[in-house]
Design a protein around this motif. Structure first.
Motif, PDB file in Angstrom:
ATOM      1  N   GLY A  50       8.575   2.966   8.894  1.00  0.00           N
ATOM      2  CA  GLY A  50       7.755   3.873   8.533  1.00  0.00           C
ATOM      3  C   GLY A  50       7.095   3.631   7.177  1.00  0.00           C
ATOM      4  N   ALA A  51       5.712   3.861   7.127  1.00  0.00           N
ATOM      5  CA  ALA A  51       5.097   3.974   5.729  1.00  0.00           C
ATOM      6  C   ALA A  51       5.328   5.375   4.920  1.00  0.00           C
ATOM      7  CB  ALA A  51       3.551   3.533   5.871  1.00  0.00           C
ATOM      8  N   VAL A  52       6.120   5.409   3.690  1.00  0.00           N
ATOM      9  CA  VAL A  52       6.375   6.381   3.199  1.00  0.00           C
ATOM     10  C   VAL A  52       5.051   7.318   2.683  1.00  0.00           C
ATOM     11  CG1 VAL A  52       7.642   7.770   1.521  1.00  0.00           C
ATOM     12  CG2 VAL A  52       8.646   5.734   2.485  1.00  0.00           C
ATOM     13  N   GLU A  53       4.676   8.352   3.027  1.00  0.00           N
ATOM     14  CA  GLU A  53       3.454   8.967   2.622  1.00  0.00           C
ATOM     15  C   GLU A  53       3.737  10.385   1.539  1.00  0.00           C
ATOM     16  OE1 GLU A  53       0.717   9.957   5.502  1.00  0.00           O
ATOM     17  OE2 GLU A  53       0.577   7.989   6.178  1.00  0.00           O
ATOM     18  N   ALA A  54       5.140  10.643   1.510  1.00  0.00           N
ATOM     19  CA  ALA A  54       5.353  11.767   0.608  1.00  0.00           C
ATOM     20  C   ALA A  54       6.961  11.662   0.485  1.00  0.00           C
ATOM     21  CB  ALA A  54       4.903  12.994   0.907  1.00  0.00           C
ATOM     22  N   CYS A  84       5.259   9.847  13.634  1.00  0.00           N
ATOM     23  CA  CYS A  84       5.658   9.980  12.376  1.00  0.00           C
ATOM     24  C   CYS A  84       7.084  10.602  12.271  1.00  0.00           C
ATOM     25  CB  CYS A  84       4.683  11.310  11.705  1.00  0.00           C
ATOM     26  SG  CYS A  84       5.031  12.808  12.849  1.00  0.00           S
ATOM     27  N   PHE A  85       7.721  10.450  11.340  1.00  0.00           N
ATOM     28  CA  PHE A  85       9.032  11.118  11.373  1.00  0.00           C
ATOM     29  C   PHE A  85       9.370  11.230   9.646  1.00  0.00           C
ATOM     30  CE2 PHE A  85       9.386   6.378  11.184  1.00  0.00           C
ATOM     31  CZ  PHE A  85      10.255   6.221   9.939  1.00  0.00           C
ATOM     32  N   CYS A  86      10.501  12.207   9.720  1.00  0.00           N
ATOM     33  CA  CYS A  86      10.941  12.486   7.885  1.00  0.00           C
ATOM     34  C   CYS A  86      12.595  12.220   8.134  1.00  0.00           C
ATOM     35  CB  CYS A  86      10.547  13.879   7.901  1.00  0.00           C
ATOM     36  SG  CYS A  86      10.861  14.270   5.875  1.00  0.00           S
ATOM     37  N   ILE A  87      12.799  11.348   7.286  1.00  0.00           N
ATOM     38  CA  ILE A  87      14.045  10.898   6.886  1.00  0.00           C
ATOM     39  C   ILE A  87      14.756  11.857   5.707  1.00  0.00           C
ATOM     40  CG2 ILE A  87      15.927   9.640   6.051  1.00  0.00           C
ATOM     41  CD1 ILE A  87      13.873   7.267   6.920  1.00  0.00           C
ATOM     42  N   ASN A  88      15.754  12.665   6.289  1.00  0.00           N
ATOM     43  CA  ASN A  88      16.021  13.823   5.374  1.00  0.00           C
ATOM     44  C   ASN A  88      17.749  13.533   4.991  1.00  0.00           C
ATOM     45  OD1 ASN A  88      14.230  16.268   5.474  1.00  0.00           O
ATOM     46  ND2 ASN A  88      14.434  15.391   7.500  1.00  0.00           N
ATOM     47  N   LEU A  97       4.851   6.323  11.340  1.00  0.00           N
ATOM     48  CA  LEU A  97       5.461   5.096  11.946  1.00  0.00           C
ATOM     49  C   LEU A  97       4.391   4.099  12.023  1.00  0.00           C
ATOM     50  CD1 LEU A  97       7.895   4.396  13.863  1.00  0.00           C
ATOM     51  CD2 LEU A  97       6.481   5.348  15.873  1.00  0.00           C
ATOM     52  N   ILE A  98       4.837   2.834  11.512  1.00  0.00           N
ATOM     53  CA  ILE A  98       4.010   1.592  11.652  1.00  0.00           C
ATOM     54  C   ILE A  98       4.584   0.622  12.654  1.00  0.00           C
ATOM     55  CG2 ILE A  98       2.783   1.910   9.543  1.00  0.00           C
ATOM     56  CD1 ILE A  98       4.903   0.092   8.126  1.00  0.00           C
ATOM     57  N   SER A  99       5.764   0.803  13.192  1.00  0.00           N
ATOM     58  CA  SER A  99       6.517  -0.257  14.014  1.00  0.00           C
ATOM     59  C   SER A  99       7.838   0.493  14.481  1.00  0.00           C
ATOM     60  CB  SER A  99       6.620  -1.490  13.312  1.00  0.00           C
ATOM     61  OG  SER A  99       7.405  -2.511  14.371  1.00  0.00           O
ATOM     62  N   ALA A 100       7.963  -0.128  15.803  1.00  0.00           N
ATOM     63  CA  ALA A 100       9.021   0.285  16.393  1.00  0.00           C
ATOM     64  C   ALA A 100       9.593  -0.579  17.548  1.00  0.00           C
ATOM     65  CB  ALA A 100       9.269   1.663  17.230  1.00  0.00           C
ATOM     66  N   GLU A 101      10.706  -1.360  17.435  1.00  0.00           N
ATOM     67  CA  GLU A 101      11.080  -2.118  18.445  1.00  0.00           C
ATOM     68  C   GLU A 101      12.560  -1.775  18.891  1.00  0.00           C
ATOM     69  OE1 GLU A 101      12.129  -6.951  18.363  1.00  0.00           O
ATOM     70  OE2 GLU A 101      10.946  -6.269  16.776  1.00  0.00           O
ATOM     71  N   LYS A 102      12.832  -2.166  20.296  1.00  0.00           N
ATOM     72  CA  LYS A 102      14.154  -1.960  20.870  1.00  0.00           C
ATOM     73  C   LYS A 102      14.993  -2.888  20.859  1.00  0.00           C
ATOM     74  CE  LYS A 102      16.649  -0.263  24.753  1.00  0.00           C
ATOM     75  NZ  LYS A 102      16.726  -0.198  26.297  1.00  0.00           N
ATOM     76  N   ILE A 103      16.097  -2.872  20.078  1.00  0.00           N
ATOM     77  CA  ILE A 103      16.988  -4.041  20.050  1.00  0.00           C
ATOM     78  C   ILE A 103      18.452  -3.404  20.591  1.00  0.00           C
ATOM     79  CG2 ILE A 103      18.257  -5.573  18.543  1.00  0.00           C
ATOM     80  CD1 ILE A 103      15.635  -6.054  18.376  1.00  0.00           C
ATOM     81  N   GLY A 104      18.692  -4.001  21.513  1.00  0.00           N
ATOM     82  CA  GLY A 104      19.949  -3.489  22.230  1.00  0.00           C
ATOM     83  C   GLY A 104      19.906  -2.047  22.466  1.00  0.00           C
ATOM     84  N   THR A 105      20.801  -1.150  22.181  1.00  0.00           N
ATOM     85  CA  THR A 105      20.794   0.395  22.522  1.00  0.00           C
ATOM     86  C   THR A 105      19.971   1.204  21.563  1.00  0.00           C
ATOM     87  OG1 THR A 105      22.631   0.578  21.287  1.00  0.00           O
ATOM     88  CG2 THR A 105      23.192   0.022  23.577  1.00  0.00           C
ATOM     89  N   HIS A 106      19.309   0.456  20.674  1.00  0.00           N
ATOM     90  CA  HIS A 106      18.746   1.378  19.462  1.00  0.00           C
ATOM     91  C   HIS A 106      17.386   0.955  19.454  1.00  0.00           C
ATOM     92  CE1 HIS A 106      22.492   2.779  18.828  1.00  0.00           C
ATOM     93  NE2 HIS A 106      22.135   3.722  17.790  1.00  0.00           N
ATOM     94  N   HIS A 107      16.235   1.803  18.633  1.00  0.00           N
ATOM     95  CA  HIS A 107      15.027   1.442  18.401  1.00  0.00           C
ATOM     96  C   HIS A 107      15.045   1.310  16.954  1.00  0.00           C
ATOM     97  CE1 HIS A 107      13.291   2.022  22.310  1.00  0.00           C
ATOM     98  NE2 HIS A 107      12.237   1.940  22.068  1.00  0.00           N
ATOM     99  N   ILE A 108      14.574   0.307  16.311  1.00  0.00           N
ATOM    100  CA  ILE A 108      14.312   0.233  14.960  1.00  0.00           C
ATOM    101  C   ILE A 108      13.066   0.656  14.506  1.00  0.00           C
ATOM    102  CG2 ILE A 108      13.934  -1.139  12.808  1.00  0.00           C
ATOM    103  CD1 ILE A 108      15.913  -3.275  14.305  1.00  0.00           C
ATOM    104  N   GLU A 139       0.895  -1.214   0.073  1.00  0.00           N
ATOM    105  CA  GLU A 139      -0.140   0.048  -0.026  1.00  0.00           C
ATOM    106  C   GLU A 139       0.889   1.144   0.156  1.00  0.00           C
ATOM    107  OE1 GLU A 139      -3.644   1.997   2.815  1.00  0.00           O
ATOM    108  OE2 GLU A 139      -2.767   0.180   3.205  1.00  0.00           O
ATOM    109  N   PHE A 140       2.063   1.339   0.854  1.00  0.00           N
ATOM    110  CA  PHE A 140       2.761   2.379   0.747  1.00  0.00           C
ATOM    111  C   PHE A 140       4.182   1.572   0.901  1.00  0.00           C
ATOM    112  CE2 PHE A 140      -0.636   4.281   3.338  1.00  0.00           C
ATOM    113  CZ  PHE A 140      -0.569   5.365   2.756  1.00  0.00           C
ATOM    114  N   PRO A 141       5.060   2.528   0.349  1.00  0.00           N
ATOM    115  CA  PRO A 141       6.587   1.962   0.135  1.00  0.00           C
ATOM    116  C   PRO A 141       7.128   2.059   1.827  1.00  0.00           C
ATOM    117  CG  PRO A 141       6.495   3.946  -1.277  1.00  0.00           C
ATOM    118  CD  PRO A 141       5.112   3.659  -0.616  1.00  0.00           C
TER     119      PRO A 141
END
Length: 172
Positions: free
Chosen positions: A145-149, A76-80, A131-142, A53-55
């Protein structure tokens, strides 16, 4: 230290040295919403799939980053993706350099696309994600996101980071 701890430390050191030799594009992940506005420099981001449905894309945010709880609550987040010549922006959002007037966003021009997360108007490309999912692995969260634009710049080369320094792509 025990032999096991020495072995774990040696593996960690070898891993960090090895990863330093893997170049990655430099991005600033931004968010805004009820939890507030924030942003952080990352080198861990990639596409997952253009299908569906979304990239989809993922980015990894350190659990100690002040931006992480904002992304999680705002949804939500934007990767720049930064371009060459934008090392100052990277340094401000990574807190290596003081933010002008105490606000990282004073170092950039921003606008919004669909989700309300700020996109850096002078970035090479911006991927606006829900944001569609977030999971903590070690010291980071993965964060997935579904790209909307997507907003792309007509020209420029990506800013790269490897060998513990900024790099420029080589023309062939």
């Amino acid at each position: 230290m025990t032999d096991r701890q020495d072995g774990e430390q040696a593996l960690r050191d070898a891993f960090l040295e090895g990863m330093s030799r893997s170049a990655a594009s430099v991005s600033v992940v931004t968010t805004d919403g009820p939890a507030g506005r924030g942003g952080v420099t990352v080198s861990a981001m990639t596409s997952i799939s253009a299908e569906g449905e979304f990239p989809t894309m993922l980015t990894c945010l350190n659990a100690t980053s002040s931006a992480l709880p904002l992304v999680l609550e705002n949804g939500c987040f934007c990767i720049n993706v930064l371009r060459t010549g934008q090392t100052d922006i990277s340094d401000v959002f990574s807190s290596r350099r003081p933010a002008p007037g105490g606000d990282k966003f004073n170092a950039v021009k921003v606008a919004t696309l669909v989700t309300g997360a700020p996109h850096l108007t002078e970035a090479l490309v911006s991927f606006d994600c829900r944001l569609i999912s977030a999971e903590k692995i070690g010291t980071h969260h993965i964060c997935i996101g579904a790209v909307e634009a997507v907003r792309t710049s007509p020209e420029g080369d990506p800013l790269l980071y490897g060998m513990r320094r900024y790099l420029r792509p080589e023309d062939h």
